[in-house]
Design an enzyme around this catalytic site. Structure first.
Site, PDB file in Angstrom:
ATOM      1  CD  GLU A 157      40.383  40.679  38.111  1.00 34.89           C
ATOM      2  OE1 GLU A 157      41.410  40.071  37.750  1.00 34.89           O
ATOM      3  OE2 GLU A 157      39.904  41.628  37.456  1.00 34.89           O
ATOM      4  CG  ASP A 212      34.567  38.836  32.824  1.00 29.53           C
ATOM      5  OD1 ASP A 212      34.741  39.839  33.533  1.00 29.53           O
ATOM      6  OD2 ASP A 212      35.358  37.879  32.796  1.00 29.53           O
ATOM      7  CG  ASP A 250      38.178  42.852  34.238  1.00 25.85           C
ATOM      8  OD1 ASP A 250      38.894  41.872  34.525  1.00 25.85           O
ATOM      9  OD2 ASP A 250      38.619  43.868  33.653  1.00 25.85           O
ATOM     10  CG  HIS A 308      40.938  34.812  32.584  1.00 26.02           C
ATOM     11  ND1 HIS A 308      40.174  34.919  33.717  1.00 26.02           N
ATOM     12  CD2 HIS A 308      41.169  36.081  32.169  1.00 26.02           C
ATOM     13  CE1 HIS A 308      39.942  36.205  33.976  1.00 26.02           C
ATOM     14  NE2 HIS A 308      40.538  36.930  33.050  1.00 26.02           N
ATOM     15  CG  ASP A 309      43.987  37.365  34.394  1.00 25.11           C
ATOM     16  OD1 ASP A 309      44.267  37.472  33.188  1.00 25.11           O
ATOM     17  OD2 ASP A 309      43.123  38.068  34.958  1.00 25.11           O
TER      18      ASP A 309
END
Length: 560
Positions: free
Chosen positions: A258, A98, A200, A336-337
């Site tokens: 993302e 990430d 990200d 994870h969000d």
């Protein structure tokens, strides 16, 4: 055969803090991941995406990085990381890190230098503005974490910009030195042997004119301003420069972006291989939902919702069509969000196994690259929270108090908050039925659901388990029919979804009941033509006229 390895990637997302704790401090670590690489390999994935593991104050669980060149001691050492990369590669598993492009931690040395004043050489690494003549804020843009995007630096009397938490100032990508510095970091980790990056929040790297206000916003209030700080044209320029330089070093690097608010048309631009863009992107626009209850005691955002199946089918068909050919969509249900798959879109009570298997089949057998969240393969549900302080969202406490005042129980209020908050997806991985689910000998940092059947040890011994089903599903996904074949959605009612995958010599039908009611099969199927290759039905009969609640079946026939 695919020309790039990543075109057959099946990605397994590991949230390191929550995966496996090897030193019993309640926090998952690199050694814990190494210990379970054989399990991951046996699952059938081939690419590992690790959420951030760099040094961080952990204001935002590692997305606030204070040193990009060092591993946070809570996760282990650089030697352990190098061993992890080596052991993953030994098992033919690719490694994706990430990479936080948009911002750093306030504790990063660049920002600490920038705080020394406007003359400091690092000042322009970040975005600064003087107050308006009336000492007002530069504009009325809202931070994603609540309040204004502007925070005052008392020493200089200027504001700095933060799209997320005030402890996470945005980088100024217009500054060529910032672009060089971030590229240097990315090259460093490539030299350690990793295979790619998940970028990200890259869509926020460019900002509009900072003097602009969101119109029609009441005085003193702030408005989410995506039109001013998301998906601006310069983002693609920054991407092209950054990714282009990385491909000079590693031509087969995998870039997963993302792009939370991207439409499928924007996704086409972000995956243009002729312009050094991403290889694939994740958009949060896959999941249209509708409210299915009325309750004056509950805030509107916490009312029970369900997937709008008709709109979902239309959305996925659009993405499949837009990214056909040389492009590849991501195929995912959660990360994870987001809340967990089986709790958000399935039935984590009566039909937990059936809905988990059905949803996985529907998504991952489409054309594209599956991205699984750790624990999804054993049907992990939303983390059960026992305290409202577990939730990071700024409105959580006020919502909680409001519901209690209106007679909602604490248990229900916490469950409703879990249904929309990202913390619900970050519980400790459930390895065994023992205390702390075998994640650690002490209580995990995030909490963990302790469950008898929904853990790796139990499901590894059960051929009918969700885990066993996922293994069979991912074996099927690796067949050329499902990795490369064309996609066609067939017309059906809102209760079901049916689609074809086909090549010159083979054809598959995926038929699924998306509801908790018995559903008729709305396409004609002759079992004399097709073989059943995957199903969550308890028994397969020759009578394929209906499916039980959340039933799914996959059929294949040879066309020649």
């Amino acid at each position: 055969m695919s020309s790039n390895w990543w075109q057959e990637a099946i990605v397994y997302q590991i949230y390191p803090k929550s995966f496996k704790d090897s030193n019993h401090d309640g926090i998952g670590d690199i050694k814990g991941i190494i210990d379970e690489l054989d399990y991951i390999k046996d699952l059938g994935v081939n690419t590992l995406w690790l959420n951030p593991i760099f040094i961080s104050p952990q204001i935002d669980n590692g997305y606030d990085i204070s040193n990009y060149y060092a591993i946070d001691p809570i996760f282990g050492t650089e030697e352990e990381l190098e061993l992890f990369i080596k052991e993953a590669h030994k098992r033919e598993l690719k490694v994706v890190f990430d990479f936080v492009l948009n911002h750093t931690s306030k504790q990063h040395p660049w920002f600490q230098e920038a705080l020394k004043g406007p003359e400091n050489i690092y000042r322009d690494y970040y975005i600064w503005e003087k107050p308006k003549e009336d000492n007002g804020l530069p504009n009325n843009w809202a931070s994603f974490f609540g309040g204004s995007v502007w925070e005052m630096d008392d020493k200089s009397g200027e504001y700095y910009f933060h799209l997320f938490d005030k402890e996470m100032p945005d980088l100024n990508w217009e500054n060529v030195e910032v672009r060089h510095a971030m590229l240097h970091i990315a090259k460093y980790w490539l030299s350690k042997g990793i295979d790619g990056y998940r970028l990200d929040a890259f869509i926020h790297m460019a900002k509009a004119d900072l003097s602009l206000n969101v119109p029609d916003t009441p005085e003193g209030e702030f408005a989410i301003a995506e039109e001013y700080y998301a998906n601006l044209p310069k983002v693609q320029e920054y991407l092209a420069e950054f990714i282009g330089e990385l491909r000079k070093i590693k031509p087969d690097i995998f870039i997963l972006g993302e792009a939370a608010s991207a439409t499928c048309e924007l996704a086409k631009e972000y995956t243009d291989s002729n312009r050094n863009q991403c290889d694939t992107v994740v958009s949060f626009r896959y999941f249209p939902e509708r409210v299915v209850e009325k309750n004056d005691k509950v805030p509107e955002s916490l009312l029970t919702k369900e997937l709008d199946v008709s709109a979902f089918k239309e959305t996925m068909a659009e993405w499949q069509a837009a990214l056909a050919g040389e492009r590849y969509p991501t195929l995912y249900w959660n990360n994870h969000d987001m809340p967990r798959l089986v709790s958000r879109f399935g039935n984590d009570d009566t039909y937990r196994d059936e809905s988990a298997k059905m949803l996985a089949t529907v998504m991952y057998l489409m054309r594209g690259l599956p991205v699984l969240l750790y624990g999804e393969e054993i049907g992990m549900k939303n983390l059960v929270s026992h305290d409202v302080s577990d939730f990071q969202a700024p409105e959580a406490v006020s919502y909680y108090k409001d519901m209690l005042a209106k007679g909602i129980s604490s248990k229900e209020a916490l469950a409703r908050l879990s249904s929309v908050n990202k913390e619900a997806s970050r519980g400790g991985m459930q390895w065994t039925e023992e205390a702390n689910a075998g994640f650690s000998t002490v209580s995990p940092w995030s909490g963990v659901n302790e469950e008898q059947l929904y853990n790796v040890r139990e499901q590894s011994q059960d051929e009918e388990s969700i885990l066993s089903y996922y293994q069979a599903l991912l074996r099927l996904k690796k067949e050329s029919l499902f990795s490369e074949g064309a996609f066609e959605l067939l017309p059906t009612s809102d209760a079901s979804i049916v689609y074809r995958r086909f090549t010159e010599d083979k054809e598959a039908l995926v038929i699924a009941n998306m509801t908790d009611k018995i559903c008729p099969i709305e396409v004609y199927v002759s079992l004399k033509e097709y073989d059943i290759v995957l199903s969550n039905l308890t028994s397969n009969s020759d009578n394929l006229k209906e499916l039980p609640p959340y039933g799914v079946i996959v059929l294949i026939k040879n066309k020649k």
